[in-house]
Design an enzyme around this catalytic site. Structure first.
Site, PDB file in Angstrom:
ATOM      1  N   GLU B 191     -10.251  45.615 -20.893  1.00 50.94           N
ATOM      2  CA  GLU B 191     -10.359  44.219 -21.954  1.00 50.94           C
ATOM      3  C   GLU B 191      -9.847  43.234 -21.301  1.00 50.94           C
ATOM      4  O   GLU B 191      -9.474  43.068 -20.859  1.00 50.94           O
ATOM      5  CB  GLU B 191      -9.572  45.194 -23.065  1.00 50.94           C
ATOM      6  CG  GLU B 191      -9.700  46.500 -23.480  1.00 50.94           C
ATOM      7  CD  GLU B 191     -10.884  46.314 -24.757  1.00 50.94           C
ATOM      8  OE1 GLU B 191     -11.307  45.544 -25.118  1.00 50.94           O
ATOM      9  OE2 GLU B 191     -11.567  48.439 -24.499  1.00 50.94           O
ATOM     10  N   LYS B 206      -2.404  59.920 -25.586  1.00 48.42           N
ATOM     11  CA  LYS B 206      -3.633  61.221 -25.111  1.00 48.42           C
ATOM     12  C   LYS B 206      -2.712  61.971 -25.092  1.00 48.42           C
ATOM     13  O   LYS B 206      -2.574  63.531 -25.014  1.00 48.42           O
ATOM     14  CB  LYS B 206      -5.192  60.267 -23.918  1.00 48.42           C
ATOM     15  CG  LYS B 206      -5.827  59.244 -24.210  1.00 48.42           C
ATOM     16  CD  LYS B 206      -6.452  58.873 -23.213  1.00 48.42           C
ATOM     17  CE  LYS B 206      -7.883  57.708 -23.829  1.00 48.42           C
ATOM     18  NZ  LYS B 206      -8.219  56.951 -22.570  1.00 48.42           N
TER      19      LYS B 206
END
Lengths: 434, 434
Positions: B191, B206
């Site tokens: 990004e 996660k």
């Protein structure tokens, strides 16, 4: 707390492992899913030997498998007998009563799967079979549920721990097949009669199950082109290593232009690939799906504990289906013939590893490459090994580009008739896993 | 043929991938499970841009997510908006109507999971979240169902494709972090603001989800000890390589004596381990269960297609639960507090990689090893690198045996105050994966 009452047929290594695992983790499983697994009956021909496990209180242990199946105290039948004889009768008897079955029996499913699943469907029963391929690896669940949105293009799998152990130790310890096999037998990693393993039959059973599952039509072990690992020599392993490859017994399950390839071969695969790093008794299943891309599942392919883990997962799936009233929530082997059968073996395309023993004279390569050229087989690399000391002949290793099986066999036939070629040529497939 | 009517909120990359995947394989899925997935409504703030996919006939595309959720034409809500703002409202609105939700939103679940799952339970809804960790790899299904019989001892996982890509390319191309990051940004692998990835936050989200799942109690990203990969230099990667290790951003989820370790660190792992071969944008989850032993799950951790594959699997699970009347067949996050919280960070045990820049004079090692010895830290190996040309200082690389985090930090503090040590010492954990 809800319960599931389990009848276990076959109190051998895996059966004892299952009793142990439920004793150890039954409460944890109940916390996770709301259903407590309880073994109520065990049937085995031998009810005397000490398996070194504590039997659950109140369990009935006897020799009468049919009574177990019929018992109202048994809701799910776990078949751990193995083979295609009595096991088949037990499973049929359970299914006829509409009872779900959990089995690890790859030989049975790869031989009579179509008939057994038809019976299950007719009677509203279910067959769960996670432990039938890949041992403890939940690869059947992954293929059947996790990748349900994918058209599977190809599977390359290491599915026999004995073969993978032998090939791994041959390489790591630089020893011959026969030596390592003997040691594996002594250590319990190989059977007294090792042919089911080393001749590739066990791998073919598992390949047939996976292929039926992902392609939605029935395959049996007879549909699989099988070569075992007896012809893999230590020299081949070393030559392959020097060229950047490992030799593995590979189950190959592929779809190409609407036809299916099903084979089990000792194959050269890149050392640097994930499958190239699967050593010892471990198994792995490499799957290429059209949406997910490449995935891989790795773990112990056999043994008391690993197999118990897979059987337990199946028992819980069955238990949830029973307790939530949703038997056959997901059809096990939905059959929808969309492929035009098997690829003709002659037409199979692959790269090849060819090892020849040739007389140490000039002009040998010209002769060999001439014959290969005649069959339109293009050479990717040639290595002629120098032997220590003066020898009359030397090994020549040829890696080819993609060629048809038939062309390669015809070329090989011609090559082996050349006077300059001594002994039998050795031929293996190369799978680049790309 | 039964159907499942899907409302999709968030028509970005993954949303478009899902539309594409259902268009491509919807019929195949229906053949496999008996339920045809159909997208009936799509909501997105941008309803103008061309996503390059064919919309299914009759689909309603508008900006009104709440109308989508309330619509009788939507049975399952797929949330692909991301983030913890609007996405949370959408999921809550769906759950309040008792509608099942499929989401890929790790940030949301790692932050508000407890509250959302409580709401789902209260209203009889369900949340499926396979795509929230490990992308296309069906690892949540494997942990939740395939390994349901196992007490999970430890998970080591590579869960962020961007970080793994950067570390892989740094090693393969011998280039610096900053260079590779820029290139990854240009190629769309990172990004514009890469901090969620390279600072380890995404991996921590996660890790919190996986830990909550396997240990049956809630963890959030705040419970995770996080270090990112910005401090990993090319030199460290090379030094690690020469010692037989790779540096990976590792999520570590462990149970030790009833307490839980949750951390995300750049860690040295053996080059020859399966995780050591996970390169590029791939993810992998290494799991040690008390029955099954070691298993590993590998595949693409992100991206349009891989994520669609996981979302599709969830949609089908929901569809089967709806059509077979067995919603909440398997509780998603059964919570049963059996652990005594987190291990105090100070008490964490591990081996360490320590890189110091020391003045090139005799006696340096005596000083450093003296300080380490004072804190009972035992040295496993020392390498002092010769620098090309005459330099005033040289790097010294020390691998330690197991030591407590606190002892190591205290020793490091003392070491960095020595005049012979220049600049900041670099410290990474070593995980031997055994």
């Amino acid at each position: 707390m809800q319960q599931i009452k389990i009848g276990l047929i076959g109190f051998g290594t895996v059966g004892a492992g299952l009793v142990d695992s439920i004793g150890k983790n039954g409460d944890l499983i109940a916390k996770r899913c709301g259903v407590l697994p309880i073994i109520t009956r065990i049937a085995d021909l031998d009810i005397v030997s000490d398996r070194g496990v504590t039997l659950p209180e109140g369990v009935v242990l006897d020799t009468d498998a049919m009574a177990l199946i019929a018992s109202p105290d048994v809701e799910v039948v776990v078949e751990l007998v193995g083979g295609t004889g009595a096991a088949k009768q037990f499973i049929e008897a359970a299914l006829k009563l509409g009872k779900p079955v959990v089995t690890a029996n790859k030989a049975l499913l790869a031989t009579h799967g179509e008939q057994l699943f038809a019976l299950a469907k007719e009677k509203g029963g279910e067959i769960y079979f996670e432990a039938s391929a890949g041992g403890g690896i939940p690869c059947i669940k992954a293929l059947r549920e996790g990748l349900i949105g994918n058209r599977i293009k190809e599977i390359y799998a290491i599915l026999n721990g004995t073969c993978n152990y032998i090939l791994s130790v041959m390489e790591s310890d630089s020893r011959d097949f026969e030596q390592v096999l003997k040691e594996a037998q002594a250590a319990g990693y190989a059977e007294a009669d090792p042919s089911m393993d080393v001749d590739g039959v066990d791998t073919a059973h598992k390949a047939a199950i996976l292929a039926s599952l992902v392609f939605g039509q029935w395959f049996t072990a007879d549909d699989v082109d099988i070569d075992g690992i007896r012809q893999v020599t230590l020299n081949d392993i070393h030559y392959a290593a020097s060229l950047g490859y490992k030799i593995k017994l590979l189950a190959i399950i592929k779809e190409r232009a609407g036809r299916i390839q099903l084979s089990v071969n000792p194959s050269l695969i890149p050392r640097r690939s994930m499958l190239g790093h699967v050593n010892g008794v471990y198994n792995a299943v490499w799957v290429n799906g059209d949406i997910v891309g490449t995935t891989l599942y790795y773990g112990r392919g056999a043994g008391r504990e690993a197999t118990s883990s897979a059987v337990l997962a199946d028992i819980i799936d069955v238990a949830l289906n029973l307790r939530r009233n949703c038997s056959n929530r997901l059809p096990a082997f939905p059959i929808f013939k969309q492929y035009q059968g098997l690829i003709n073996k002659d037409e199979l395309l692959s790269r090849f590893y060819l090892r020849l023993q040739v007389i140490d004279q000039p002009g040998m390569l010209a002769i060999i490459s001439g014959i290969l050229g005649k069959y339109k087989i293009s050479i990717a690399s040639v290595t002629q090994k120098e032997e220590i000391g003066e020898k009359a002949s030397v090994p020549m290793i040829i890696l080819t580009h993609q060629a048809k099986n038939r062309d390669m066999r015809m070329a090989l036939n011609e090559i082996s008739q050349e006077k300059c070629v001594l002994g039998e040529p050795v031929l293996f497939h190369i799978e680049d896993l790309d």
